[in-house]
Design a protein around this motif. Structure first.
Motif, mmCIF file in Angstrom:
data_model
loop_
_atom_site.group_PDB
_atom_site.id
_atom_site.type_symbol
_atom_site.label_atom_id
_atom_site.label_comp_id
_atom_site.label_asym_id
_atom_site.label_seq_id
_atom_site.Cartn_x
_atom_site.Cartn_y
_atom_site.Cartn_z
ATOM 1 N N SER A 7 -6.610 1.623 -7.462
ATOM 2 C CA SER A 7 -6.686 2.806 -6.615
ATOM 3 C C SER A 7 -8.158 3.074 -6.301
ATOM 4 O O SER A 7 -8.986 3.147 -7.213
ATOM 5 C CB SER A 7 -6.060 4.015 -7.320
ATOM 6 O OG SER A 7 -6.228 5.195 -6.541
ATOM 7 N N GLY B 274 -3.646 7.394 -3.603
ATOM 8 C CA GLY B 274 -3.253 6.097 -3.062
ATOM 9 C C GLY B 274 -3.317 4.988 -4.099
ATOM 10 O O GLY B 274 -4.063 5.065 -5.074
ATOM 11 N N THR C 41 0.842 -1.201 0.000
ATOM 12 C CA THR C 41 0.000 0.000 0.000
ATOM 13 C C THR C 41 0.875 1.247 0.000
ATOM 14 O O THR C 41 1.747 1.393 0.867
ATOM 15 C CB THR C 41 -0.927 0.022 1.221
ATOM 16 O OG1 THR C 41 -1.731 -1.157 1.230
ATOM 17 C CG2 THR C 41 -1.832 1.247 1.184
ATOM 18 N N ASP C 42 0.628 2.111 -0.969
ATOM 19 C CA ASP C 42 1.313 3.402 -1.045
ATOM 20 C C ASP C 42 0.228 4.480 -0.976
ATOM 21 O O ASP C 42 -0.573 4.616 -1.904
ATOM 22 C CB ASP C 42 2.114 3.517 -2.341
ATOM 23 C CG ASP C 42 3.034 4.733 -2.355
ATOM 24 O OD1 ASP C 42 2.714 5.719 -1.667
ATOM 25 O OD2 ASP C 42 4.062 4.695 -3.071
ATOM 26 N N ASN C 43 0.205 5.218 0.110
ATOM 27 C CA ASN C 43 -0.860 6.200 0.308
ATOM 28 C C ASN C 43 -0.690 7.467 -0.513
ATOM 29 O O ASN C 43 -1.639 8.255 -0.633
ATOM 30 C CB ASN C 43 -0.939 6.578 1.798
ATOM 31 C CG ASN C 43 -1.336 5.408 2.669
ATOM 32 O OD1 ASN C 43 -2.140 4.563 2.262
ATOM 33 N ND2 ASN C 43 -0.774 5.327 3.865
#
Length: 226
Positions: A209, A214, A159-161
């Motif tokens: 997404s 994110g 997870t990349d916010n």
């Protein structure tokens, strides 16, 4: 291995030093998706036109003079170019995904071959995934992954916010921003799959997404055949 700035800093007068602005990647990612859509449709139109022009006088009476036949052929060729069958939405989407993911795959292979050559071989898949989350993410996207989860059965969720390629996208008033952002995740999916392949790990990578900027990447490793 570290991707931190070397100390002392590179000397710009050093003829062996190589520099590249980080903005180049941002510009490339912005243009890559529309360019791929354009190329895909142009190639399909050219292919359809070639197939139609190969028999332009189909159905024309054989008794016509050579001049009339030539005119018919010319008109048919023009019509073929104007009315060539366009890809439907699913075909276009699949073709664009194949191109973007393939490009990313080759980039991922090259990155890992270059930047992990001085590292010992990873002991297990989790170590390789951690390398992706920390070192590779920092190298390409200038930050680490915010969260890593796994079920310890070959599935990993990254997870990349604040995913860099999506961070500069504006929200569409019609609510289609997330849908339109999806193709911009296909190239990074290829990078991740290529990086894993360079480390001897076969996997499938999907990304989605739910809210910009994110992004969530799901990696499913493929068990090696005994």
């Amino acid at each position: 291995m570290s991707f931190d700035q070397p100390m002392p800093p590179f000397n710009a007068s050093d003829p062996s030093a190589t520099f590249l602005s980080t903005s180049c990647l941002d510009f490339m990612l912005i243009e890559l998706v529309p360019m791929t859509y354009r190329i895909t449709n142009e190639l399909d139109a050219a292919s359809s036109s070639t197939a139609d022009i190969s028999n332009p006088t189909n159905g024309a009476p054989e008794s016509r003079s050579n001049g009339a036949a030539a005119e018919t052929a010319s008109n048919a060729a023009t019509a073929a170019g104007a009315s060539s069958r366009r890809l439907d939405e699913d075909e276009e989407r699949d073709a664009v995904f194949f191109r973007l993911e393939g490009l990313g795959y080759r980039v991922g292979l090259g990155l890992v071959e270059r930047f992990s050559r001085d590292r010992p071989r990873f002991n297990d898949t989790l170590d390789a995934i951690k390398f992706i989350c920390k070192d590779l993410w920092m190298l390409v996207f200038k930050k680490q992954v915010d969260n890593l989860k796994t079920n310890h059965r070959g599935v990993y969720v990254l997870t990349d916010n604040a995913f860099r390629p999506l961070s500069r996208m504006s929200a569409d008033p019609g609510g289609q921003a997330v849908v339109k952002a999806q193709p911009f995740l296909w190239f990074p999916c290829g990078i991740v799959r290529g990086a894993l392949a360079a480390m001897g790990i076969a996997a499938t990578v999907q990304a989605e997404s739910s809210e910009l900027p994110g992004a969530v990447f799901q990696i499913k490793t493929v068990p090696m055949k005994q």
